[in-house]
Design a protein around this motif. Structure first.
Motif, PDB file in Angstrom:
ATOM      1  N   THR A 143       0.891  -1.340   0.048  1.00 17.39           N
ATOM      2  CA  THR A 143      -0.111  -0.311   0.250  1.00 17.39           C
ATOM      3  C   THR A 143       0.813   1.426  -0.087  1.00 17.39           C
ATOM      4  O   THR A 143       2.310   1.148   0.225  1.00 17.39           O
ATOM      5  CB  THR A 143      -1.124   0.117   1.212  1.00 17.39           C
ATOM      6  OG1 THR A 143      -1.725   1.203   1.093  1.00 17.39           O
ATOM      7  CG2 THR A 143      -0.086  -0.113   2.568  1.00 17.39           C
ATOM      8  N   ARG A 144       0.248   2.272  -0.155  1.00 21.74           N
ATOM      9  CA  ARG A 144       1.013   3.810   0.032  1.00 21.74           C
ATOM     10  C   ARG A 144       0.699   4.254   1.208  1.00 21.74           C
ATOM     11  O   ARG A 144       1.515   5.149   1.737  1.00 21.74           O
ATOM     12  CB  ARG A 144       0.218   4.682  -1.088  1.00 21.74           C
ATOM     13  CG  ARG A 144      -1.055   4.944  -0.761  1.00 21.74           C
ATOM     14  CD  ARG A 144      -1.577   5.847  -2.012  1.00 21.74           C
ATOM     15  NE  ARG A 144      -2.889   6.173  -2.075  1.00 21.74           N
ATOM     16  CZ  ARG A 144      -3.667   6.971  -1.518  1.00 21.74           C
ATOM     17  NH1 ARG A 144      -2.891   8.158  -1.153  1.00 21.74           N
ATOM     18  NH2 ARG A 144      -4.729   7.173  -1.496  1.00 21.74           N
TER      19      ARG A 144
ATOM     20  N   ASN B 263      -7.652   2.028  -4.476  1.00 19.99           N
ATOM     21  CA  ASN B 263      -6.385   2.606  -4.946  1.00 19.99           C
ATOM     22  C   ASN B 263      -6.165   2.285  -6.544  1.00 19.99           C
ATOM     23  O   ASN B 263      -5.612   2.945  -7.121  1.00 19.99           O
ATOM     24  CB  ASN B 263      -5.091   1.898  -4.349  1.00 19.99           C
ATOM     25  CG  ASN B 263      -4.823   2.192  -3.005  1.00 19.99           C
ATOM     26  OD1 ASN B 263      -5.020   3.265  -2.526  1.00 19.99           O
ATOM     27  ND2 ASN B 263      -4.501   1.278  -2.189  1.00 19.99           N
TER      28      ASN B 263
ATOM     29  N   ALA C  23       1.947  -1.985  -3.551  1.00 20.73           N
ATOM     30  CA  ALA C  23       2.669  -0.954  -2.861  1.00 20.73           C
ATOM     31  C   ALA C  23       3.066   0.342  -3.832  1.00 20.73           C
ATOM     32  O   ALA C  23       2.792   1.295  -4.006  1.00 20.73           O
ATOM     33  CB  ALA C  23       3.828  -1.558  -2.190  1.00 20.73           C
TER      34      ALA C  23
ATOM     35  N   THR D 227       0.810   3.758  -4.801  1.00 22.20           N
ATOM     36  CA  THR D 227       1.688   4.897  -4.694  1.00 22.20           C
ATOM     37  C   THR D 227       1.789   5.629  -6.095  1.00 22.20           C
ATOM     38  O   THR D 227       1.534   6.927  -5.965  1.00 22.20           O
ATOM     39  CB  THR D 227       3.180   4.586  -4.269  1.00 22.20           C
ATOM     40  OG1 THR D 227       2.957   4.040  -2.857  1.00 22.20           O
ATOM     41  CG2 THR D 227       3.867   5.933  -4.245  1.00 22.20           C
TER      42      THR D 227
ATOM     43  N   GLY E 104       6.376   3.057  -1.486  1.00 26.01           N
ATOM     44  CA  GLY E 104       5.223   2.459  -0.894  1.00 26.01           C
ATOM     45  C   GLY E 104       5.385   1.511   0.432  1.00 26.01           C
ATOM     46  O   GLY E 104       6.672   1.601   0.788  1.00 26.01           O
TER      47      GLY E 104
END
Length: 152
Positions: A26-27, A43, A66, A70, A79
């Motif tokens: 994830t960010r 996202n 990630a 991001t 991320g």
């Protein structure tokens, strides 16, 4: 896979056979003990509220999560990849399992229950910038064709 070499589908009723550790890319900046819960905007698809939280057993898959989250948010950096613990039943991610790939080679799963952060994977291999740009280009092409559908 079972001893006969066939894959056991992961369903809400049959998931305990899947070993961790599990990861979420994830960010977001999270801390140990935080919980990821459904009900937030995707996202990957603007304006879409998600009914599930997605996770994987592979560093490679979490790294994509990630990096793409991001980049799609216009952020800089890689991320974060977190080690997570599912707090309820989970199933194969239908967005990739048997739809884009036979079986579930990305070891991607989803749950309507929270995921608890139990740690952060600090040293994970990212993708070269040109590979990330190629993937972003493919996602944009799918979006332009109306094929960026998330089954959630």
């Amino acid at each position: 896979m079972d001893e006969g070499g066939t894959r056991e589908p992961v369903t809400y009723e049959h998931y305990a056979h899947v070993p961790g550790p599990f990861l979420h890319g994830t960010r977001a900046v999270l801390a140990v003990g935080d919980e990821l819960v459904p009900g937030f905007v995707s996202n990957f698809q603007a304006g879409r509220l998600m009914n599930h939280v997605y996770f994987t057993a592979l560093v490679e898959t979490a790294a994509w999560g990630a990096e793409l989250a991001t980049a799609l948010a216009g952020g800089t950096g890689r991320g974060h990849v977190y080690v997570v613990e599912p707090l309820g039943p989970f199933e194969d991610d239908p967005n990739v399992t048997d739809k884009r790939f036979p079986g579930n080679p990305t070891q991607s799963y989803r749950t309507p229950s929270p995921l608890r952060v139990v740690g952060e994977l600090e040293d994970w291999p990212g993708h070269p910038p040109e590979v990330l740009q190629q993937m972003l280009g493919r996602l944009a092409a799918l979006r332009d064709q109306g094929l960026d559908v998330i089954e959630d």
